[in-house]
Design a protein around this motif. Structure first.
Motif, PDB file in Angstrom:
ATOM      1  N   VAL A 544       0.801  -1.212  -0.028  1.00 53.70           N
ATOM      2  CA  VAL A 544      -0.025   0.047   0.087  1.00 53.70           C
ATOM      3  C   VAL A 544       0.842   1.139  -0.091  1.00 53.70           C
ATOM      4  O   VAL A 544       2.222   1.209   0.521  1.00 53.70           O
ATOM      5  CB  VAL A 544      -1.057   0.033   1.123  1.00 53.70           C
ATOM      6  CG1 VAL A 544      -1.925  -0.966   1.284  1.00 53.70           C
ATOM      7  CG2 VAL A 544      -0.177  -0.005   2.432  1.00 53.70           C
ATOM      8  N   ALA A 545       0.610   2.445  -0.496  1.00 48.82           N
ATOM      9  CA  ALA A 545       1.187   3.612  -0.724  1.00 48.82           C
ATOM     10  C   ALA A 545       0.442   4.741  -0.584  1.00 48.82           C
ATOM     11  O   ALA A 545      -0.888   4.598  -0.879  1.00 48.82           O
ATOM     12  CB  ALA A 545       2.154   3.634  -1.907  1.00 48.82           C
ATOM     13  N   GLY A 546       0.934   5.893  -0.128  1.00 46.75           N
ATOM     14  CA  GLY A 546       0.266   7.199  -0.150  1.00 46.75           C
ATOM     15  C   GLY A 546       1.025   8.233  -0.732  1.00 46.75           C
ATOM     16  O   GLY A 546       2.272   7.983  -0.375  1.00 46.75           O
ATOM     17  N   GLN A 547       0.629   9.295  -1.222  1.00 45.77           N
ATOM     18  CA  GLN A 547       1.381  10.427  -1.465  1.00 45.77           C
ATOM     19  C   GLN A 547       0.384  11.532  -1.406  1.00 45.77           C
ATOM     20  O   GLN A 547      -0.776  11.766  -1.679  1.00 45.77           O
ATOM     21  CB  GLN A 547       1.804  10.322  -3.156  1.00 45.77           C
ATOM     22  CG  GLN A 547       2.744  11.277  -3.551  1.00 45.77           C
ATOM     23  CD  GLN A 547       3.011  11.045  -5.003  1.00 45.77           C
ATOM     24  OE1 GLN A 547       2.306  11.575  -5.968  1.00 45.77           O
ATOM     25  NE2 GLN A 547       4.018  10.021  -5.212  1.00 45.77           N
ATOM     26  N   VAL A 578       4.751   7.542   1.164  1.00 45.00           N
ATOM     27  CA  VAL A 578       5.308   6.280   2.097  1.00 45.00           C
ATOM     28  C   VAL A 578       4.685   5.148   1.330  1.00 45.00           C
ATOM     29  O   VAL A 578       3.699   5.149   0.710  1.00 45.00           O
ATOM     30  CB  VAL A 578       4.356   6.276   3.395  1.00 45.00           C
ATOM     31  CG1 VAL A 578       2.863   6.315   3.285  1.00 45.00           C
ATOM     32  CG2 VAL A 578       4.933   5.182   4.154  1.00 45.00           C
ATOM     33  N   VAL A 579       5.783   4.076   1.400  1.00 41.87           N
ATOM     34  CA  VAL A 579       5.356   2.920   0.650  1.00 41.87           C
ATOM     35  C   VAL A 579       5.480   1.746   1.856  1.00 41.87           C
ATOM     36  O   VAL A 579       6.689   1.708   2.382  1.00 41.87           O
ATOM     37  CB  VAL A 579       6.310   2.533  -0.685  1.00 41.87           C
ATOM     38  CG1 VAL A 579       5.800   1.215  -1.112  1.00 41.87           C
ATOM     39  CG2 VAL A 579       5.943   3.795  -1.712  1.00 41.87           C
ATOM     40  N   ALA A 601       9.653   5.774   3.878  1.00 36.98           N
ATOM     41  CA  ALA A 601       8.964   7.126   4.240  1.00 36.98           C
ATOM     42  C   ALA A 601       9.905   8.403   3.784  1.00 36.98           C
ATOM     43  O   ALA A 601      10.816   8.215   3.870  1.00 36.98           O
ATOM     44  CB  ALA A 601       8.179   7.058   5.436  1.00 36.98           C
ATOM     45  N   PHE A 602       8.959   9.092   2.876  1.00 38.66           N
ATOM     46  CA  PHE A 602       9.770  10.245   2.447  1.00 38.66           C
ATOM     47  C   PHE A 602       9.129  11.486   2.451  1.00 38.66           C
ATOM     48  O   PHE A 602       7.993  11.454   2.119  1.00 38.66           O
ATOM     49  CB  PHE A 602      10.077   9.892   0.876  1.00 38.66           C
ATOM     50  CG  PHE A 602      10.671  10.846   0.094  1.00 38.66           C
ATOM     51  CD1 PHE A 602      12.102  10.986   0.213  1.00 38.66           C
ATOM     52  CD2 PHE A 602      10.133  11.736  -0.903  1.00 38.66           C
ATOM     53  CE1 PHE A 602      12.746  11.802  -0.496  1.00 38.66           C
ATOM     54  CE2 PHE A 602      10.646  12.653  -1.837  1.00 38.66           C
ATOM     55  CZ  PHE A 602      12.171  12.838  -1.564  1.00 38.66           C
ATOM     56  N   GLN A 603       9.865  12.753   2.887  1.00 34.85           N
ATOM     57  CA  GLN A 603       9.252  13.876   2.747  1.00 34.85           C
ATOM     58  C   GLN A 603      10.234  14.819   2.436  1.00 34.85           C
ATOM     59  O   GLN A 603      11.411  14.804   3.197  1.00 34.85           O
ATOM     60  CB  GLN A 603       8.859  13.903   4.536  1.00 34.85           C
ATOM     61  CG  GLN A 603       7.934  15.481   4.660  1.00 34.85           C
ATOM     62  CD  GLN A 603       8.874  16.572   4.689  1.00 34.85           C
ATOM     63  OE1 GLN A 603       9.732  16.410   5.326  1.00 34.85           O
ATOM     64  NE2 GLN A 603       8.196  17.778   4.234  1.00 34.85           N
ATOM     65  N   GLU A 604       9.621  15.847   1.647  1.00 33.56           N
ATOM     66  CA  GLU A 604      10.683  16.990   1.360  1.00 33.56           C
ATOM     67  C   GLU A 604       9.754  18.204   1.071  1.00 33.56           C
ATOM     68  O   GLU A 604       8.554  18.143   0.781  1.00 33.56           O
ATOM     69  CB  GLU A 604      11.694  16.635   0.315  1.00 33.56           C
ATOM     70  CG  GLU A 604      10.915  16.724  -0.933  1.00 33.56           C
ATOM     71  CD  GLU A 604      11.946  16.269  -2.173  1.00 33.56           C
ATOM     72  OE1 GLU A 604      12.938  16.007  -1.880  1.00 33.56           O
ATOM     73  OE2 GLU A 604      11.505  16.509  -3.346  1.00 33.56           O
ATOM     74  N   ASP A 605      10.274  19.519   1.551  1.00 30.70           N
ATOM     75  CA  ASP A 605       9.540  20.524   0.883  1.00 30.70           C
ATOM     76  C   ASP A 605      10.803  21.538   0.420  1.00 30.70           C
ATOM     77  O   ASP A 605      11.672  21.441   0.560  1.00 30.70           O
ATOM     78  CB  ASP A 605       8.756  21.238   2.118  1.00 30.70           C
ATOM     79  CG  ASP A 605       9.749  21.549   3.355  1.00 30.70           C
ATOM     80  OD1 ASP A 605      10.770  22.033   3.025  1.00 30.70           O
ATOM     81  OD2 ASP A 605       9.186  21.192   4.448  1.00 30.70           O
TER      82      ASP A 605
END
Length: 882
Positions: A544-547, A578-579, A601-605
């Motif tokens: 499952v994944a979300g963006q 996140v995957v 999990a990945f986050q950037e701005d």
């Protein structure tokens, strides 16, 4: 009623209305009662040039470099879908008939929007939308923006493709069309199989699906592990086994389309309209292939470890699409449109492959026969609501907004492959595929796979535009936001047929899987101690994944003294992804690898600025330059450790948790000359400086095809020149030259990436002795050429186009261990389209595709690695406008 002779009549219109055509968002309702009326003007020109003029005007008035193709231009080349049409655009190449490479950058470096909104993709191997899903009959125009502007998503590499669908008409439209076609590769019998329940609707009837008993075990998380032989046999009896190959004559290609729409004035203020269009098509494509895999080198000679020297394939596709648009307009200042888009594409591919492996070769009197059946249904459902509002009392401030909710589904209810072994019993060099053949005696004699993927994407965005004047400065300020939420769930199941579970091996004799394991055979089958079914589903097959992306931007457009235009601004994006791989047996997250867990999990701005400057050399000539900073992020699949099969190469691809974002600085410079009667000329330069570009690298193969991994290179760059023109040939002389025109484009470019071997090993965890650490990017062609020669008769009853497209060789798979890279060879595509207008309502079209009969070829070390025949297609269609 005869069609007017090659003329376009311009009714009395106001200057404000003309401007509203070019700037519908900000100026659509700027007309006043005092507008000065221009007297009627009659202009002459070719059909294409007449329809291309409005498109050229839109491109001319863009602040950033863009290419636009209108519906009439698409119809002129006869392309049936968005993918085929886009390969005519400068610097674009088509891969696998579905994906667009912009300026030599792979499909991950391009983004796609539908009516300005982001929609989900039904392809499990790529994050971008397969563009063959969109039939040309529902397309109003295709806009390819090549230089980044803050109003676009920051995930911008080669460019952004915006598919703009048809909206409500200004007057009633009702037409029907039908087409029939053949392909020269289908002239004889083609491969087919009895099972599957395939019909004209393109929907599986449930025959391919896993049996209820097997599905129940999967649902209860019991799976097919630790089965007793008798229990496994009972499960196998309920499995579809009708996969015996046969030959049949191919049906002709068929296509039907209906469109109906109208608009109505309720009173002086309110206007309503609708447009409905639906299309159905079916086609069959047969091919012959050659495929060499896992070559080894001894001196200068290539020793074939695994190859197929005789492959017969048939692909049958069924597509249907529907578009419904409803619109309401109030006082020509406020407009709201609703669109429902339903797209469905079914592909059923059968391949019969003869060849050898390292262990089964002709020297030992053995050959292999593989059969492979791949069936998939791809669907896209999108609801869109958009509004456009103009407020004259606020200095004609414009507000537009879009809400889109889309869902894509890929359903592969039961793919199948099996291996047979042929033995030269008489040692006469002849392999009898009727009598000297048996199903492979192995744990993996056959495999069933079942896959489902669901994407849901919600996108809301708005833009506010406010025009202002300061002396000699004309200014337009623009602010907006976009919010994207995407979720994905993927489920994969597989089990193998273990013929070691059969006690009496003689029953394996034969070349028909359905006869070897017929009901009567299974009823009397003698079993060994091993179960005949092995569940080979593994942890990570499900995920499952979300963006989520929240974005805000500001953009300002300044005009100075009718000579200069300055456009710039910045975009802020907060990106989260996140995957989570799942263990299908427990439905729990697969967290066995701590390194993977920390990287899923990945986050950037960040802020992504852009600036464009345009200098108006003359009224019809301009020079523009731009610079912008963007990113390209790995998609959901590329950061999951699960392995999937790439449909383009048939190689397995494994994602790499921890793949980082590619940072790009984009430079563009273009000179444009828009001349009389639609003639135009442009020359552009571009350069892209990339940090940590995402690339595909090959891992050493153990058994079977090589494993492809996703990794970051150290650095990369792409640069080139683009040349585009449209010119009538009347200047050559009188007579036939007055009816001819030519248009085309050419892109010459190069790219280079630098890879670090140790860095690749650290990222992927496997040894990768990369042959060329400095090379072109995967998929990059050093040249792309499009040419078209057009003819329009004096009486307007006949048009013809000869259309040519070719791309330079491109790396398909990068080499390792001293092997060179694998190159897809240039494909010379020559098509002809002829249209006849017997009366004002009718159109007859004849299209001949791939006149040269080119084959698709891939080379390795100057040796043929893979080839696939492509036939010449002939299609005749008739359209009637009521």
């Amino acid at each position: 009623m005869n069609r007017p002779a090659n003329r376009f009549l311009l009714k009395p219109i106001s200057l404000a209305v003309a401007a509203s055509i070019l700037f519908p968002t900000t100026m659509a309702y700027a007309q006043s009662d005092e507008d000065e009326v221009i007297e009627e003007v009659v202009a002459t020109g070719t059909r294409l040039k007449g329809t291309a003029t409005a498109v050229m005007e839109e491109r001319k008035n863009q602040a950033f470099v863009a290419d636009i193709m209108g519906a009439e231009q698409i119809a002129r080349t006869g392309d049936s879908d968005a993918a085929g049409a886009l390969r005519r655009v400068t610097g674009l190449t088509l891969v696998d008939g579905r994906f667009i490479y912009v300026r030599g950058l792979g499909e991950r470096y391009s983004s796609t929007q539908l009516n300005g909104a982001i929609v989900p993709s039904p392809d499990p191997t790529r994050n971008v939308i397969p563009l063959d899903l969109f039939p040309s009959s529902i397309i109003e125009s295709l806009a390819v923006q090549k230089s980044y502007s803050p109003s676009m998503p920051a995930a911008f590499g080669g460019g952004n493709v915006n598919i703009r669908l048809k909206s409500i008409p200004t007057q009633r439209v009702f037409n029907l069309s039908a087409a029939v076609g053949i392909d020269t590769e289908n002239s004889g019998d083609v491969l087919d199989y009895a099972g599957g329940g395939r019909d004209w609707t393109g929907e599986d009837d449930g025959t391919r699906a896993a049996s209820a008993a097997i599905q129940e075990r999967w649902d209860s998380k019991n799976f097919l592990d630790d089965l007793e032989p008798e229990e496994a046999l009972e499960l196998f009896k309920g499995t579809n086994r009708a996969y015996g190959l046969e030959t049949t004559s191919a049906d002709p290609d068929m296509r039907f389309n209906v469109t109906y729409g109208d608009s109505y004035d309720y009173d002086d203020d309110w206007r309503f309209g609708f447009l409905a269009t639906s299309r159905y098509s079916t086609q069959t494509r047969s091919s012959e292939e050659y495929e060499l895999q896992d070559p080894d080198l001894v001196g200068d000679d290539i020793i074939n470890v695994r190859f197929f020297d005789d492959i017969q394939g048939t692909e049958q596709t069924v597509t249907w699409s529907s578009l419904l648009t409803l619109g309401v307009d109030y006082d020509r200042k406020h407009r709201i449109d609703y669109s429902l888009i339903v797209l469905n594409d079914t592909r059923d591919e059968i391949r019969e492959m003869f060849g050898n492996t390292e262990n089964l070769n002709q020297a030992e009197g053995l050959r292999i026969r593989d059969i492979d059946i791949q069936y998939e249904e791809r669907s896209l459902y999108t609801n869109q609501v958009k509004g456009q509002h103009t407020f004259p009392e606020l200095n004609f401030m414009g507000v537009d907004w879009t809400y889109s909710l889309g869902r894509s589904v890929r359903h592969a209810p039961g793919n199948f492959n099996a291996r047979f072994v042929m033995e030269d019993v008489n040692q006469d060099g002849i392999f009898d595929e009727e009598n000297e053949i048996f199903l492979s005696d192995a744990q993996t004699a056959a495999r069933y796979t079942f896959q489902d993927l669901h994407d849901r994407l919600e996108n809301f965005g708005y833009n506010v535009t406010y025009p202002m004047s300061f002396g000699v400065w004309e200014t337009e300020l623009k602010v907006g936001a976009s919010f994207v939420t995407k979720t994905r769930s993927a489920e994969n199941r597989r089990f193998d047929i273990n013929t070691l579970g059969v006690e009496n091996r003689s029953i394996l004799d034969g070349n028909d899987f359905s006869e070897i394991f017929s009901d009567s055979v299974l009823d009397s089958l003698e079993l060994s101690s091993r179960p005949i079914i092995r569940d080979t589903t593994i942890a990570g097959d499900d995920y499952v994944a979300g963006q989520k992306v929240d974005a805000y931007y500001f953009e300002a457009d300044f005009f100075y003294d009718n000579k200069w235009r300055f456009t710039g601004g910045a975009r802020y994006e907060d990106f989260r992804q996140v995957v989570a791989p799942l263990d299908p047996r427990t439905n729990q997250f697969d967290l066995s690898n701590e390194a993977d867990r920390s990287q899923l999990a990945f986050q950037e701005d960040g802020f992504y600025p852009a600036l464009a400057v345009t200098y108006f050399l003359e009224d019809d000539m301009q020079l523009r330059a731009s610079i912008g900073q963007t990113v390209v992020r790995p998609d959901l699949r590329e950061v999951s450790s699960a392995t999937y099969l790439d449909p383009l190469t048939n190689f397995p691809i494994a994602g790499t948790p921890g793949v980082s974002t590619t940072d790009i600085i984009n430079y563009d410079l273009r000179w444009e000359w828009y001349r009389e009667a639609g003639n135009n000329l442009s020359v552009g330069l571009f350069y892209k400086d990339m940090e940590a570009p995402i690339e595909s690298v090959q891992s050493p193969a153990q058994d079977g095809p090589p494993l492809i991994r996703i990794a970051n290179a150290e650095s990369g760059e792409v640069y080139g020149v683009e040349f585009e023109f449209l010119q009538d040939l009347a200047f050559i002389g009188d007579g036939i030259w007055d009816n001819l025109f030519t248009t085309g484009n050419i892109t010459v470019s190069d790219s280079e990436i630098v890879l670090d071997r140790q860095s690749i090993v650290d990222q992927t965890g496997v040894s990768a002795a990369i042959t060329n650490v400095e090379r072109r990017m995967t998929g990059h062609s050093q040249y792309v050429l499009n040419m078209q020669l057009g003819y329009d008769s004096d009486n307007g009853e006949h048009t013809a186009s000869l259309v040519y497209n070719v791309f330079g060789e491109r790396i398909l798979i990068a080499g390792i261990d001293g092997f060179d890279d694998n190159y897809e060879q240039p494909f010379h595509s020559l098509d002809m389209v002829y249209k006849y207008y017997p009366d004002f309502n009718s159109t007859v079209t004849l299209r001949v595709q791939n006149i040269l009969g080119e084959d698709r070829e891939i080379e390795f070390n100057d040796a043929l690695l893979r080839s696939e025949t492509r036939g010449t297609g002939i299609r005749l269609s008739f359209k009637y406008d009521f």
